[in-house]
Design a protein around this motif. Structure first.
Motif, PDB file in Angstrom:
ATOM      1  N   GLN A 145      53.084  98.069  -0.289  1.00  0.00           N
ATOM      2  CA  GLN A 145      53.957  96.988   0.152  1.00  0.00           C
ATOM      3  C   GLN A 145      53.639  95.727  -0.641  1.00  0.00           C
ATOM      4  OE1 GLN A 145      56.175  97.747   2.430  1.00  0.00           O
ATOM      5  NE2 GLN A 145      56.982  95.829   3.198  1.00  0.00           N
ATOM      6  N   VAL A 146      54.698  95.074  -1.100  1.00  0.00           N
ATOM      7  CA  VAL A 146      54.569  93.829  -1.854  1.00  0.00           C
ATOM      8  C   VAL A 146      54.907  92.675  -0.921  1.00  0.00           C
ATOM      9  CG1 VAL A 146      55.383  92.547  -3.851  1.00  0.00           C
ATOM     10  CG2 VAL A 146      55.245  95.049  -3.949  1.00  0.00           C
ATOM     11  N   ASP A 147      54.085  91.648  -0.928  1.00  0.00           N
ATOM     12  CA  ASP A 147      54.368  90.445  -0.150  1.00  0.00           C
ATOM     13  C   ASP A 147      55.207  89.500  -0.990  1.00  0.00           C
ATOM     14  OD1 ASP A 147      51.037  90.667   1.104  1.00  0.00           O
ATOM     15  OD2 ASP A 147      52.904  91.243   2.117  1.00  0.00           O
ATOM     16  N   LEU A 148      56.306  89.036  -0.432  1.00  0.00           N
ATOM     17  CA  LEU A 148      57.256  88.212  -1.171  1.00  0.00           C
ATOM     18  C   LEU A 148      57.530  86.923  -0.413  1.00  0.00           C
ATOM     19  CD1 LEU A 148      59.741  91.114  -1.995  1.00  0.00           C
ATOM     20  CD2 LEU A 148      58.108  90.068  -3.581  1.00  0.00           C
ATOM     21  N   VAL A 149      57.501  85.818  -1.130  1.00  0.00           N
ATOM     22  CA  VAL A 149      57.781  84.520  -0.518  1.00  0.00           C
ATOM     23  C   VAL A 149      58.794  83.779  -1.379  1.00  0.00           C
ATOM     24  CG1 VAL A 149      56.848  82.331   0.249  1.00  0.00           C
ATOM     25  CG2 VAL A 149      55.467  84.404   0.463  1.00  0.00           C
ATOM     26  N   GLU A 150      59.947  83.474  -0.793  1.00  0.00           N
ATOM     27  CA  GLU A 150      61.003  82.767  -1.497  1.00  0.00           C
ATOM     28  C   GLU A 150      60.875  81.262  -1.294  1.00  0.00           C
ATOM     29  OE1 GLU A 150      63.021  86.509   0.332  1.00  0.00           O
ATOM     30  OE2 GLU A 150      61.591  84.959   0.959  1.00  0.00           O
ATOM     31  N   SER A 151      61.405  80.512  -2.236  1.00  0.00           N
ATOM     32  CA  SER A 151      61.476  79.062  -2.122  1.00  0.00           C
ATOM     33  C   SER A 151      62.625  78.566  -2.979  1.00  0.00           C
ATOM     34  CB  SER A 151      60.158  78.419  -2.571  1.00  0.00           C
ATOM     35  OG  SER A 151      59.891  78.711  -3.934  1.00  0.00           O
ATOM     36  N   GLY A 152      62.963  77.305  -2.804  1.00  0.00           N
ATOM     37  CA  GLY A 152      63.965  76.691  -3.654  1.00  0.00           C
ATOM     38  C   GLY A 152      65.337  76.536  -3.035  1.00  0.00           C
ATOM     39  N   GLY A 153      65.511  77.076  -1.840  1.00  0.00           N
ATOM     40  CA  GLY A 153      66.809  76.915  -1.189  1.00  0.00           C
ATOM     41  C   GLY A 153      67.056  75.465  -0.799  1.00  0.00           C
ATOM     42  N   GLY A 154      68.278  75.189  -0.417  1.00  0.00           N
ATOM     43  CA  GLY A 154      68.611  73.833  -0.014  1.00  0.00           C
ATOM     44  C   GLY A 154      70.101  73.657   0.099  1.00  0.00           C
ATOM     45  N   SER A 155      70.526  72.413   0.143  1.00  0.00           N
ATOM     46  CA  SER A 155      71.943  72.086   0.277  1.00  0.00           C
ATOM     47  C   SER A 155      72.448  71.442  -0.996  1.00  0.00           C
ATOM     48  CB  SER A 155      72.147  71.133   1.456  1.00  0.00           C
ATOM     49  OG  SER A 155      71.755  71.739   2.663  1.00  0.00           O
ATOM     50  N   VAL A 156      73.578  71.925  -1.465  1.00  0.00           N
ATOM     51  CA  VAL A 156      74.222  71.350  -2.649  1.00  0.00           C
ATOM     52  C   VAL A 156      75.710  71.260  -2.399  1.00  0.00           C
ATOM     53  CG1 VAL A 156      72.505  72.186  -4.282  1.00  0.00           C
ATOM     54  CG2 VAL A 156      74.493  73.603  -3.752  1.00  0.00           C
ATOM     55  N   GLN A 157      76.361  70.453  -3.191  1.00  0.00           N
ATOM     56  CA  GLN A 157      77.820  70.373  -3.117  1.00  0.00           C
ATOM     57  C   GLN A 157      78.432  71.458  -3.986  1.00  0.00           C
ATOM     58  OE1 GLN A 157      78.855  66.264  -4.050  1.00  0.00           O
ATOM     59  NE2 GLN A 157      79.091  65.905  -1.853  1.00  0.00           N
ATOM     60  N   SER A 158      79.661  71.772  -3.710  1.00  0.00           N
ATOM     61  CA  SER A 158      80.385  72.756  -4.502  1.00  0.00           C
ATOM     62  C   SER A 158      80.332  72.358  -5.974  1.00  0.00           C
ATOM     63  CB  SER A 158      81.840  72.826  -4.027  1.00  0.00           C
ATOM     64  OG  SER A 158      82.538  73.810  -4.725  1.00  0.00           O
ATOM     65  N   GLY A 159      80.034  73.322  -6.815  1.00  0.00           N
ATOM     66  CA  GLY A 159      79.891  73.057  -8.237  1.00  0.00           C
ATOM     67  C   GLY A 159      78.472  72.754  -8.657  1.00  0.00           C
ATOM     68  N   GLY A 160      77.596  72.622  -7.682  1.00  0.00           N
ATOM     69  CA  GLY A 160      76.205  72.288  -7.974  1.00  0.00           C
ATOM     70  C   GLY A 160      75.371  73.487  -8.361  1.00  0.00           C
ATOM     71  N   ASN A 161      74.119  73.207  -8.663  1.00  0.00           N
ATOM     72  CA  ASN A 161      73.206  74.239  -9.140  1.00  0.00           C
ATOM     73  C   ASN A 161      71.939  74.267  -8.290  1.00  0.00           C
ATOM     74  OD1 ASN A 161      75.021  74.392 -11.345  1.00  0.00           O
ATOM     75  ND2 ASN A 161      73.859  72.815 -12.429  1.00  0.00           N
ATOM     76  N   LEU A 162      71.352  75.440  -8.205  1.00  0.00           N
ATOM     77  CA  LEU A 162      70.055  75.608  -7.545  1.00  0.00           C
ATOM     78  C   LEU A 162      69.310  76.723  -8.252  1.00  0.00           C
ATOM     79  CD1 LEU A 162      70.559  75.614  -3.645  1.00  0.00           C
ATOM     80  CD2 LEU A 162      69.177  74.010  -4.977  1.00  0.00           C
ATOM     81  N   THR A 163      67.995  76.630  -8.241  1.00  0.00           N
ATOM     82  CA  THR A 163      67.179  77.729  -8.751  1.00  0.00           C
ATOM     83  C   THR A 163      66.230  78.173  -7.653  1.00  0.00           C
ATOM     84  OG1 THR A 163      67.284  76.980 -11.048  1.00  0.00           O
ATOM     85  CG2 THR A 163      65.477  78.449 -10.456  1.00  0.00           C
ATOM     86  N   LEU A 164      66.320  79.436  -7.313  1.00  0.00           N
ATOM     87  CA  LEU A 164      65.438  80.031  -6.315  1.00  0.00           C
ATOM     88  C   LEU A 164      64.240  80.665  -7.004  1.00  0.00           C
ATOM     89  CD1 LEU A 164      68.084  81.836  -4.059  1.00  0.00           C
ATOM     90  CD2 LEU A 164      67.278  79.458  -3.969  1.00  0.00           C
ATOM     91  N   SER A 165      63.124  80.665  -6.296  1.00  0.00           N
ATOM     92  CA  SER A 165      61.914  81.296  -6.810  1.00  0.00           C
ATOM     93  C   SER A 165      61.362  82.246  -5.776  1.00  0.00           C
ATOM     94  CB  SER A 165      60.857  80.245  -7.134  1.00  0.00           C
ATOM     95  OG  SER A 165      61.305  79.369  -8.138  1.00  0.00           O
ATOM     96  N   CYS A 166      60.665  83.255  -6.250  1.00  0.00           N
ATOM     97  CA  CYS A 166      60.022  84.226  -5.367  1.00  0.00           C
ATOM     98  C   CYS A 166      58.665  84.565  -5.964  1.00  0.00           C
ATOM     99  CB  CYS A 166      60.886  85.476  -5.260  1.00  0.00           C
ATOM    100  SG  CYS A 166      60.139  86.837  -4.326  1.00  0.00           S
TER     101      CYS A 166
END
Length: 127
Positions: free
Chosen positions: A1-22
């Protein structure tokens, strides 16, 4: 089993950008043959967004091709999802997942093929 932790989520307006990390730890590199991102909205099934295979081959859901980019480090400890030109319909909980080898590769969109999951990170896109 691999332990996974995500981050980087949030709120943006339409057309915006986000980068998620794990961040991945535990298990073996064999358990991380496939590393993927899924997303899910309440009442709906988990949807495959993007996957990267052990040799670096990537696949994407049709709806995100050209806008999202999946990447990872060579040690398979960091997975990222760069998301550009987001739209409100992509508001969801985003999950990182890993799997050992399965065939055919096209089944990467099937959540049951993935043994390890993170708890998710929320992405909200407002209009």
């Amino acid at each position: 089993q691999v332990d996974l932790v995500e981050s980087g989520g949030g709120s943006v307006q339409s057309g915006g950008n986000l980068t998620l990390s794990c961040t991945a730890s535990g298990g073996s590199t064999y358990d991380r043959y496939y590393m993927a991102w899924f997303r899910q909205t309440p009442g709906n099934e988990r949807e495959g967004v993007a996957v990267i295979e052990a040799d670096g081959t990537t696949n994407y859901a049709e709806s995100v091709k050209g806008r999202f980019t999946i990447s990872r480090d060579n040690a398979k400890t960091k997975l990222a999802l760069e998301m550009n030109m987001l739209v409100p319909e992509e508001t969801a909980m985003y999950y990182c997942a890993t799997a050992s080898f399965f065939w055919p590769t096209s089944d990467w969109t099937t959540p049951s093929n993935f043994a390890s999951w993170g708890k998710g990170t929320q992405v909200t896109v407002s209009s």
